[in-house]
Design a protein around this motif. Structure first.
Motif, PDB file in Angstrom:
ATOM      1  N   ARG A  60     -24.446   4.457  -6.328  1.00  0.00           N
ATOM      2  CA  ARG A  60     -24.033   5.557  -5.321  1.00  0.00           C
ATOM      3  C   ARG A  60     -24.913   5.587  -4.019  1.00  0.00           C
ATOM      4  N   PRO A  61     -26.305   5.358  -4.011  1.00  0.00           N
ATOM      5  CA  PRO A  61     -27.188   5.109  -2.687  1.00  0.00           C
ATOM      6  C   PRO A  61     -26.510   3.901  -1.897  1.00  0.00           C
ATOM      7  N   LEU A 184     -15.852  15.290   7.187  1.00  0.00           N
ATOM      8  CA  LEU A 184     -15.809  16.712   7.373  1.00  0.00           C
ATOM      9  C   LEU A 184     -17.184  16.994   7.792  1.00  0.00           C
ATOM     10  N   LEU A 185     -17.968  16.620   6.899  1.00  0.00           N
ATOM     11  CA  LEU A 185     -19.667  16.876   7.495  1.00  0.00           C
ATOM     12  C   LEU A 185     -19.928  16.293   8.946  1.00  0.00           C
ATOM     13  N   LYS A 186     -19.469  15.231   9.393  1.00  0.00           N
ATOM     14  CA  LYS A 186     -19.680  14.547  10.501  1.00  0.00           C
ATOM     15  C   LYS A 186     -19.016  15.783  11.610  1.00  0.00           C
ATOM     16  N   MET A 187     -18.167  16.359  11.502  1.00  0.00           N
ATOM     17  CA  MET A 187     -17.374  17.200  12.212  1.00  0.00           C
ATOM     18  C   MET A 187     -18.200  18.456  12.450  1.00  0.00           C
ATOM     19  N   LEU A 188     -18.695  19.023  11.215  1.00  0.00           N
ATOM     20  CA  LEU A 188     -19.370  20.077  11.289  1.00  0.00           C
ATOM     21  C   LEU A 188     -20.909  19.892  11.870  1.00  0.00           C
ATOM     22  N   ARG A 189     -21.331  19.037  11.642  1.00  0.00           N
ATOM     23  CA  ARG A 189     -22.612  18.851  12.319  1.00  0.00           C
ATOM     24  C   ARG A 189     -22.632  18.436  13.884  1.00  0.00           C
ATOM     25  N   GLY A 201     -30.275  13.896   1.262  1.00  0.00           N
ATOM     26  CA  GLY A 201     -30.075  14.627   2.289  1.00  0.00           C
ATOM     27  C   GLY A 201     -28.641  14.997   2.731  1.00  0.00           C
ATOM     28  N   PHE A 202     -27.842  13.856   2.273  1.00  0.00           N
ATOM     29  CA  PHE A 202     -26.365  14.223   2.337  1.00  0.00           C
ATOM     30  C   PHE A 202     -25.814  15.252   1.565  1.00  0.00           C
ATOM     31  N   ASP A 203     -26.322  15.155   0.195  1.00  0.00           N
ATOM     32  CA  ASP A 203     -26.105  16.062  -0.743  1.00  0.00           C
ATOM     33  C   ASP A 203     -26.630  17.447  -0.552  1.00  0.00           C
TER      34      ASP A 203
END
Length: 380
Positions: A60-61, A184-189, A201-203
């Motif tokens: 996973r990493p 989704l996280l890219k657009m939120l940040r 950090g992603f989690d």
């Protein structure tokens, strides 16, 4: 037990959203998701990958490193969101072994499906030709995306300041959703900010924005979205590989394939002891059938789709036995069972049968190896 599926008029109609109707449709999305027990299925269409990640499940990493490389470089093309309400289940004890009782009729109440078409310009935005050709055949209108597409930064700002994310947000549902959640996280940040450098950090950030998440692969480890929809008799609305249609299929699979008691637990609702006992009894019965089948001197067969969910959960219990069976074999980087198709599972079953017949029976070592292989084949 499976959740039945209900719909309101127009609850499955896919609404196409562009820059000119974005504000009105986003307000409609907020209204649809405002009820208690809301679940949002998300699907993202994006222009390829910048770097391929490893397939095997214990990497996973490394998978996240490949995702971060792609998501930081590329822009999403479509975001599909399908919304439903999951009412509390009244009686789930009808699945106790030997008890014949009508299943409760409660289930998903569909509240709307949206395809948010984002700005994307083939002349300036990074992409792979293969992905663009694939999406074009699916009906994605790239000239219109360049002319009428929603600003992805504006979409992210509206999402980040809404009640769809944060501590009180609804449940987000994905199918193989690592890239969906990554975009989704890219657009939120903010589009210009890179994703966190490491997986932890992603989690952590994902937990802050979307603390309630369900991944359908936990119950459906085998098969593609399209194959699973056909196996479960889902009638597709819209075109495959467009975001709204795929999000709706993901939501439909929740109602068809995920046990109701698992959904109740995911929504933080209390589940009675009778419900838990019923679920445990069903899983134990499925596991017992698998053990009996493994002892038979016949070619191993893949579990039918109706028992994959139980088999997948019980496979985790037998992971130690599977590791023991693999220690004597050379390690190979192969795709995990979660990405196998029907043909691959059939080939794996045949290979296991041939290997079993080829093992000599003249020593205790060989007998022990044979038993371990049979147990691993039953778990697989």
């Amino acid at each position: 037990m499976q959740i039945s599926s209900k719909t309101r008029t127009g609850g499955r109609a896919i609404r196409e959203v562009w820059a000119w109707n974005f504000q009105d449709e986003f307000r409609a999305l907020l209204d649809a998701a405002s009820c208690d027990g809301a679940v949002l299925a998300i699907d993202t269409e994006f222009p390829g990958v910048a770097r391929e990640g490893p397939w095997w499940s214990n990497a996973r990493p490394a998978q996240y490193d490949a995702l971060r490389c792609s998501v930081d470089l590329l822009r999403p093309i479509q975001i599909g969101i399908a919304v439903a309400h999951v009412p509390p289940q009244q009686d789930l004890t009808s699945q106790l072994p030997g008890v014949r009782r009508p299943r409760p009729k409660t289930g998903l109440i569909h509240r709307g499906v949206w395809t948010f078409n984002l700005f994307f310009d083939l002349l300036s935005d990074h992409h792979t030709e293969a992905s663009i050709s694939f999406l074009t055949r699916a009906g994605v209108d790239f000239p219109r995306h360049a002319a009428e597409g929603i600003d992805a930064a504006e979409f992210g700002r509206r999402m980040a300041t809404s009640r769809l994310v944060g501590p009180c947000s609804p449940t987000w549902l994905t199918f193989s959703g690592l890239y969906d959640l990554g975009y989704l996280l890219k657009m939120l940040r903010g589009l210009l900010r890179p994703l966190p450098k490491d997986l932890s950090g992603f989690d952590e950030e994902l937990e802050a924005y979307c603390p309630r998440r369900m991944e359908l692969r936990d119950w459906l480890p085998f098969g593609s979205l399209e194959n699973l929809s056909r196996e479960h008799g889902i009638v597709r609305r819209g075109v495959a590989h467009t975001a709204g249609s795929d999000a709706l299929v993901t939501l439909e699979l929740l109602s068809m394939a995920v046990p109701a008691e698992d959904v109740e637990m995911a929504f933080g609702r209390e589940v009675s002891a009778a419900v838990v006992s019923a679920g445990v009894a069903l899983k134990a019965a499925a596991f017992a059938r698998d053990v009996v089948a493994a002892r038979e001197e016949v070619r191993p067969r893949a579990a039918p789709s109706s028992t994959w969910a139980a088999s997948a959960r019980w496979a985790m219990i037998g992971s130690a036995a599977e590791d023991a069976a693999m220690r004597g074999a050379p390690r190979r980087n192969v795709a995990p069972p979660s990405v196998w198709g029907a043909a691959a599972r059939e080939a794996a079953a045949e290979a296991a049968a041939e290997a079993r017949l080829a093992v000599p029976r003249c020593s205790s070592h060989h007998r022990d190896s044979l038993a371990a292989m049979r147990q691993a084949a039953a778990i697989a």
